[in-house]
Motif scaffolding. Structure first.
Motif, PDB file in Angstrom:
ATOM      1  N   GLY A 201     -84.576  37.557  29.263  1.00 20.76           N
ATOM      2  CA  GLY A 201     -85.413  36.897  28.272  1.00 20.76           C
ATOM      3  C   GLY A 201     -84.608  36.138  27.246  1.00 20.76           C
ATOM      4  N   THR A 202     -84.171  36.834  26.200  1.00 27.45           N
ATOM      5  CA  THR A 202     -83.547  36.210  25.034  1.00 27.45           C
ATOM      6  C   THR A 202     -82.459  35.208  25.382  1.00 27.45           C
ATOM      7  OG1 THR A 202     -84.039  38.104  23.618  1.00 27.45           O
ATOM      8  CG2 THR A 202     -82.216  36.677  22.933  1.00 27.45           C
ATOM      9  N   MET A 203     -81.580  35.559  26.297  1.00 24.57           N
ATOM     10  CA  MET A 203     -80.427  34.698  26.578  1.00 24.57           C
ATOM     11  C   MET A 203     -80.781  33.437  27.355  1.00 24.57           C
ATOM     12  SD  MET A 203     -78.123  36.022  24.855  1.00 24.57           S
ATOM     13  CE  MET A 203     -76.808  34.917  25.344  1.00 24.57           C
ATOM     14  N   ILE A 204     -82.046  33.315  27.742  1.00 26.79           N
ATOM     15  CA  ILE A 204     -82.500  32.087  28.393  1.00 26.79           C
ATOM     16  C   ILE A 204     -83.526  31.363  27.531  1.00 26.79           C
ATOM     17  CG2 ILE A 204     -83.787  31.143  30.365  1.00 26.79           C
ATOM     18  CD1 ILE A 204     -82.485  33.246  32.116  1.00 26.79           C
ATOM     19  N   THR A 205     -84.437  32.099  26.908  1.00 26.04           N
ATOM     20  CA  THR A 205     -85.589  31.453  26.278  1.00 26.04           C
ATOM     21  C   THR A 205     -85.657  31.591  24.762  1.00 26.04           C
ATOM     22  OG1 THR A 205     -86.947  33.427  26.673  1.00 26.04           O
ATOM     23  CG2 THR A 205     -86.984  31.695  28.362  1.00 26.04           C
ATOM     24  N   ASN A 206     -84.602  32.073  24.116  1.00 31.15           N
ATOM     25  CA  ASN A 206     -84.653  32.209  22.661  1.00 31.15           C
ATOM     26  C   ASN A 206     -83.468  31.502  22.011  1.00 31.15           C
ATOM     27  OD1 ASN A 206     -84.903  32.988  19.978  1.00 31.15           O
ATOM     28  ND2 ASN A 206     -85.632  35.040  20.496  1.00 31.15           N
ATOM     29  N   PRO A 207     -83.561  30.186  21.837  1.00 30.90           N
ATOM     30  CA  PRO A 207     -82.436  29.435  21.277  1.00 30.90           C
ATOM     31  C   PRO A 207     -82.026  29.896  19.880  1.00 30.90           C
ATOM     32  CG  PRO A 207     -84.216  27.944  21.945  1.00 30.90           C
ATOM     33  CD  PRO A 207     -84.685  29.325  22.202  1.00 30.90           C
ATOM     34  N   ARG A 208     -82.962  30.420  19.100  1.00 32.45           N
ATOM     35  CA  ARG A 208     -82.602  30.898  17.767  1.00 32.45           C
ATOM     36  C   ARG A 208     -81.604  32.039  17.855  1.00 32.45           C
ATOM     37  NH1 ARG A 208     -87.268  33.239  13.949  1.00 32.45           N
ATOM     38  NH2 ARG A 208     -87.255  34.848  15.574  1.00 32.45           N
ATOM     39  N   GLU A 209     -81.865  33.019  18.727  1.00 37.53           N
ATOM     40  CA  GLU A 209     -80.966  34.163  18.853  1.00 37.53           C
ATOM     41  C   GLU A 209     -79.650  33.765  19.522  1.00 37.53           C
ATOM     42  OE1 GLU A 209     -81.570  36.949  17.252  1.00 37.53           O
ATOM     43  OE2 GLU A 209     -83.348  35.843  16.594  1.00 37.53           O
ATOM     44  N   ILE A 210     -79.712  32.854  20.461  1.00 39.10           N
ATOM     45  CA  ILE A 210     -78.484  32.372  21.106  1.00 39.10           C
ATOM     46  C   ILE A 210     -77.608  31.655  20.082  1.00 39.10           C
ATOM     47  CG2 ILE A 210     -77.535  30.864  22.898  1.00 39.10           C
ATOM     48  CD1 ILE A 210     -80.222  31.295  24.400  1.00 39.10           C
ATOM     49  N   THR A 211     -78.228  30.844  19.228  1.00 36.22           N
ATOM     50  CA  THR A 211     -77.494  30.155  18.174  1.00 36.22           C
ATOM     51  C   THR A 211     -76.825  31.149  17.232  1.00 36.22           C
ATOM     52  OG1 THR A 211     -79.024  28.283  18.286  1.00 36.22           O
ATOM     53  CG2 THR A 211     -77.667  28.477  16.303  1.00 36.22           C
ATOM     54  N   ARG A 212     -77.570  32.171  16.826  1.00 34.77           N
ATOM     55  CA  ARG A 212     -77.008  33.195  15.950  1.00 34.77           C
ATOM     56  C   ARG A 212     -75.798  33.871  16.581  1.00 34.77           C
ATOM     57  NH1 ARG A 212     -82.699  36.000  13.975  1.00 34.77           N
ATOM     58  NH2 ARG A 212     -83.121  34.580  12.242  1.00 34.77           N
ATOM     59  N   LEU A 213     -75.882  34.125  17.872  1.00 36.72           N
ATOM     60  CA  LEU A 213     -74.762  34.761  18.564  1.00 36.72           C
ATOM     61  C   LEU A 213     -73.512  33.895  18.505  1.00 36.72           C
ATOM     62  CD1 LEU A 213     -73.800  37.083  20.455  1.00 36.72           C
ATOM     63  CD2 LEU A 213     -74.571  35.688  22.364  1.00 36.72           C
ATOM     64  N   PHE A 214     -73.669  32.613  18.753  1.00 32.66           N
ATOM     65  CA  PHE A 214     -72.520  31.695  18.702  1.00 32.66           C
ATOM     66  C   PHE A 214     -71.970  31.600  17.278  1.00 32.66           C
ATOM     67  CE2 PHE A 214     -73.853  30.361  22.877  1.00 32.66           C
ATOM     68  CZ  PHE A 214     -72.695  29.894  23.471  1.00 32.66           C
ATOM     69  N   VAL A 215     -72.855  31.517  16.296  1.00 36.05           N
ATOM     70  CA  VAL A 215     -72.415  31.404  14.909  1.00 36.05           C
ATOM     71  C   VAL A 215     -71.651  32.639  14.480  1.00 36.05           C
ATOM     72  CG1 VAL A 215     -73.223  31.288  12.520  1.00 36.05           C
ATOM     73  CG2 VAL A 215     -74.210  29.766  14.236  1.00 36.05           C
ATOM     74  N   GLN A 216     -72.206  33.823  14.778  1.00 37.95           N
ATOM     75  CA  GLN A 216     -71.572  35.071  14.367  1.00 37.95           C
ATOM     76  C   GLN A 216     -70.228  35.297  15.054  1.00 37.95           C
ATOM     77  OE1 GLN A 216     -74.638  37.930  15.247  1.00 37.95           O
ATOM     78  NE2 GLN A 216     -75.937  37.266  13.554  1.00 37.95           N
ATOM     79  N   ALA A 217     -70.133  34.835  16.296  1.00 33.36           N
ATOM     80  CA  ALA A 217     -68.911  35.093  17.069  1.00 33.36           C
ATOM     81  C   ALA A 217     -67.852  34.009  16.886  1.00 33.36           C
ATOM     82  CB  ALA A 217     -69.251  35.242  18.557  1.00 33.36           C
TER      83      ALA A 217
END
Length: 221
Positions: A201-217
């Motif tokens: 789910g999230t890692m394909i269809t939730n760009p907000r959470e994917i963006t947060r992951l990239f920003v935090q990392a």
């Protein structure tokens, strides 16, 4: 409609998400189909009706939240009936023994199969729950809730491959991997462990959470 072997994409967005709503979920389903998904998991009658346009099997859930009970994934027959009417081919529900404002999960599984003529996708968290769901007549058993039930414990980062492998070795019904399968490598491991399908789910269809992951990392403080 049977669930093919392959990748299932969960197209869901909560009310606080900019992509919330049938228009966006329908578009997500089309994109997932074009990328090779074999089915869509979606929440609520409106989103389920929208994702039907992708022409893939739909695993429907109906989240009904309660202040008194922890179970919210399709907790009663009325919730199941509504999503089947909207076009769900397969009804997913919480098959844990936790208290709910609805019917016993065993009775609910049987009613969905017999009265609605739909297949049942049992969301479980333990081996015993998976075995019980299969005995009740669930068409598929999924590891969806592993790691999410005990709120006193930190949520694990890795998926529960051990639960998946154990269920796949003990059940005759197809076992589906779901929950924290957030890389292609983990999806491959799930199939190697005996999964019939894997839900992402999230890692394909939730760009907000994917963006947060990239920003935090990746973004310096």
């Amino acid at each position: 409609m049977r669930l093919p072997r392959g990748l299932v994409v969960s197209c869901q967005a909560r009310a606080d998400n900019p992509l919330h709503g049938p228009l966006f979920m329908g578009a997500m389903a089309l994109a997932a189909r074009d990328g090779g998904a074999v089915a869509i998991r979606a929440n609520g009658p409106d989103d389920i009706a929208a994702v039907r346009a992708a022409g893939l099997p739909v695993i429907g859930i109906h989240k009904v939240f309660s202040d008194r009970y922890p179970v919210y994934i399709t907790p009663d027959f009325a919730a199941a009936e509504a999503i089947v009417a909207a076009g769900a081919d397969i009804v997913a529900l919480d098959c844990t023994p936790r208290p709910r404002d609805g019917e016993d999960p065993g009775r609910l599984v049987r009613r969905i199969r017999e009265e609605l003529g739909a297949e049942v996708f049992a969301d479980i968290s333990t081996v015993d729950e998976g075995l019980a769901a299969a005995d009740w007549g669930a068409t598929y058993v999924a590891t969806t809730l592993s790691g999410y039930i005990d709120v006193t414990q930190p949520r694990p980062e890795a998926p529960d491959l051990h639960l998946l492998e154990t269920l796949a070795s003990r059940l005759s019904v197809p076992v589906v991997a779901e929950g924290r399968y957030n890389t292609p490598q983990l999806v491959r491991q799930a199939f190697d462990a005996g999964a019939h399908a894997v839900v992402v789910g999230t890692m394909i269809t939730n760009p907000r959470e994917i963006t947060r992951l990239f920003v935090q990392a990746g973004v310096p403080a």
